[in-house]
Write a protein that holds these residues in place. Sequence first.
Motif, PDB file in Angstrom:
ATOM      1  N   GLY A 188     -17.049   0.532  11.858  1.00  0.00           N
ATOM      2  CA  GLY A 188     -16.099   1.602  12.100  1.00  0.00           C
ATOM      3  C   GLY A 188     -14.644   1.175  12.112  1.00  0.00           C
ATOM      4  O   GLY A 188     -13.756   2.018  12.139  1.00  0.00           O
ATOM      5  N   MET A 189     -14.366  -0.120  12.115  1.00  0.00           N
ATOM      6  CA  MET A 189     -12.970  -0.554  12.123  1.00  0.00           C
ATOM      7  C   MET A 189     -12.404  -0.389  10.717  1.00  0.00           C
ATOM      8  O   MET A 189     -13.016  -0.810   9.738  1.00  0.00           O
ATOM      9  CB  MET A 189     -12.856  -2.010  12.568  1.00  0.00           C
ATOM     10  N   GLY A 190     -11.246   0.231  10.647  1.00  0.00           N
ATOM     11  CA  GLY A 190     -10.598   0.430   9.365  1.00  0.00           C
ATOM     12  C   GLY A 190      -9.690  -0.730   9.003  1.00  0.00           C
ATOM     13  O   GLY A 190      -9.505  -1.664   9.786  1.00  0.00           O
ATOM     14  N   PRO A 191      -9.099  -0.656   7.818  1.00  0.00           N
ATOM     15  CA  PRO A 191      -8.214  -1.731   7.357  1.00  0.00           C
ATOM     16  C   PRO A 191      -7.042  -1.995   8.310  1.00  0.00           C
ATOM     17  O   PRO A 191      -6.701  -3.146   8.559  1.00  0.00           O
ATOM     18  CB  PRO A 191      -7.709  -1.230   6.001  1.00  0.00           C
ATOM     19  N   PHE A 192      -6.467  -0.936   8.858  1.00  0.00           N
ATOM     20  CA  PHE A 192      -5.322  -1.113   9.751  1.00  0.00           C
ATOM     21  C   PHE A 192      -5.728  -1.908  10.995  1.00  0.00           C
ATOM     22  O   PHE A 192      -5.061  -2.872  11.381  1.00  0.00           O
ATOM     23  CB  PHE A 192      -4.724   0.245  10.141  1.00  0.00           C
ATOM     24  N   GLY A 193      -6.829  -1.507  11.619  1.00  0.00           N
ATOM     25  CA  GLY A 193      -7.292  -2.196  12.825  1.00  0.00           C
ATOM     26  C   GLY A 193      -7.677  -3.639  12.547  1.00  0.00           C
ATOM     27  O   GLY A 193      -7.363  -4.541  13.328  1.00  0.00           O
ATOM     28  N   ARG A 230      -4.523  -5.756  11.959  1.00  0.00           N
ATOM     29  CA  ARG A 230      -3.848  -6.086  13.228  1.00  0.00           C
ATOM     30  C   ARG A 230      -4.612  -7.160  13.981  1.00  0.00           C
ATOM     31  O   ARG A 230      -4.020  -8.099  14.502  1.00  0.00           O
ATOM     32  CB  ARG A 230      -3.717  -4.838  14.103  1.00  0.00           C
ATOM     33  N   ARG A 231      -5.919  -7.023  14.056  1.00  0.00           N
ATOM     34  CA  ARG A 231      -6.726  -7.980  14.822  1.00  0.00           C
ATOM     35  C   ARG A 231      -6.669  -9.377  14.212  1.00  0.00           C
ATOM     36  O   ARG A 231      -6.596 -10.375  14.924  1.00  0.00           O
ATOM     37  CB  ARG A 231      -8.165  -7.509  14.912  1.00  0.00           C
ATOM     38  N   LEU A 232      -6.727  -9.456  12.867  1.00  0.00           N
ATOM     39  CA  LEU A 232      -6.744 -10.757  12.199  1.00  0.00           C
ATOM     40  C   LEU A 232      -5.357 -11.247  11.786  1.00  0.00           C
ATOM     41  O   LEU A 232      -5.233 -12.341  11.225  1.00  0.00           O
ATOM     42  CB  LEU A 232      -7.652 -10.696  10.960  1.00  0.00           C
ATOM     43  N   ARG A 233      -4.358 -10.380  12.000  1.00  0.00           N
ATOM     44  CA  ARG A 233      -2.969 -10.697  11.602  1.00  0.00           C
ATOM     45  C   ARG A 233      -2.889 -10.995  10.109  1.00  0.00           C
ATOM     46  O   ARG A 233      -2.387 -12.033   9.680  1.00  0.00           O
ATOM     47  CB  ARG A 233      -2.418 -11.852  12.433  1.00  0.00           C
ATOM     48  N   ALA A 273      -7.153  -6.764   4.394  1.00  0.00           N
ATOM     49  CA  ALA A 273      -8.180  -6.201   5.274  1.00  0.00           C
ATOM     50  C   ALA A 273      -9.050  -5.205   4.517  1.00  0.00           C
ATOM     51  O   ALA A 273     -10.274  -5.204   4.676  1.00  0.00           O
ATOM     52  CB  ALA A 273      -7.527  -5.542   6.485  1.00  0.00           C
ATOM     53  N   ARG A 274      -8.441  -4.369   3.700  1.00  0.00           N
ATOM     54  CA  ARG A 274      -9.198  -3.391   2.909  1.00  0.00           C
ATOM     55  C   ARG A 274     -10.182  -4.106   1.970  1.00  0.00           C
ATOM     56  O   ARG A 274     -11.335  -3.703   1.838  1.00  0.00           O
ATOM     57  CB  ARG A 274      -8.243  -2.503   2.111  1.00  0.00           C
TER      58      ARG A 274
END
Length: 164
Positions: A2-7, A10-13, A19-20
Amino acid sequence: YGMGPFGLARRLRISNKTARVIIEKYFERYRGVKVFIDSVVERARSAGYSETLLGRRRAIPELRSRNHTVRQLGERLAVNTPIQGTAADLIKKAMVEIDTELSRRGFGAAMLLQVHDELVFEVPEAELDAVRTLVKERMEKVWPLTVPLTVDFGWGPDWAEAHP
């Protein structure tokens, strides 16, 4: 899930683009996960609830919201319920069975605390092996699953000192 690219970014910097790509590659490799997520969300959207393996239902009105952010929350809740909700159901069922059996056998051991998927007991040293066997058996066989549940133990004079 459920985590999207934005989240994830941010989490992985990392960048949103990176991320996408990570998320896309994950779902390409684990196609069954995407199928599962989509089917759980669609079923919950249709029924108005999601449910655990043991049949406990969680109403999810957020799935019908006009607000995109609220709908996304509903989708995460729908997917979370059969996974974490089932885990909660299983440990609670095991706790009831263990407590009943401890009493039935007259053990001096006491279940003190649940922390997520852990149970903390106070056990007289003379009962340690028997209680460990009982707890392992009840937790691992709490519900028939195609994947095995495995239980690890630690013990010691207190929780901080407990070791396998």
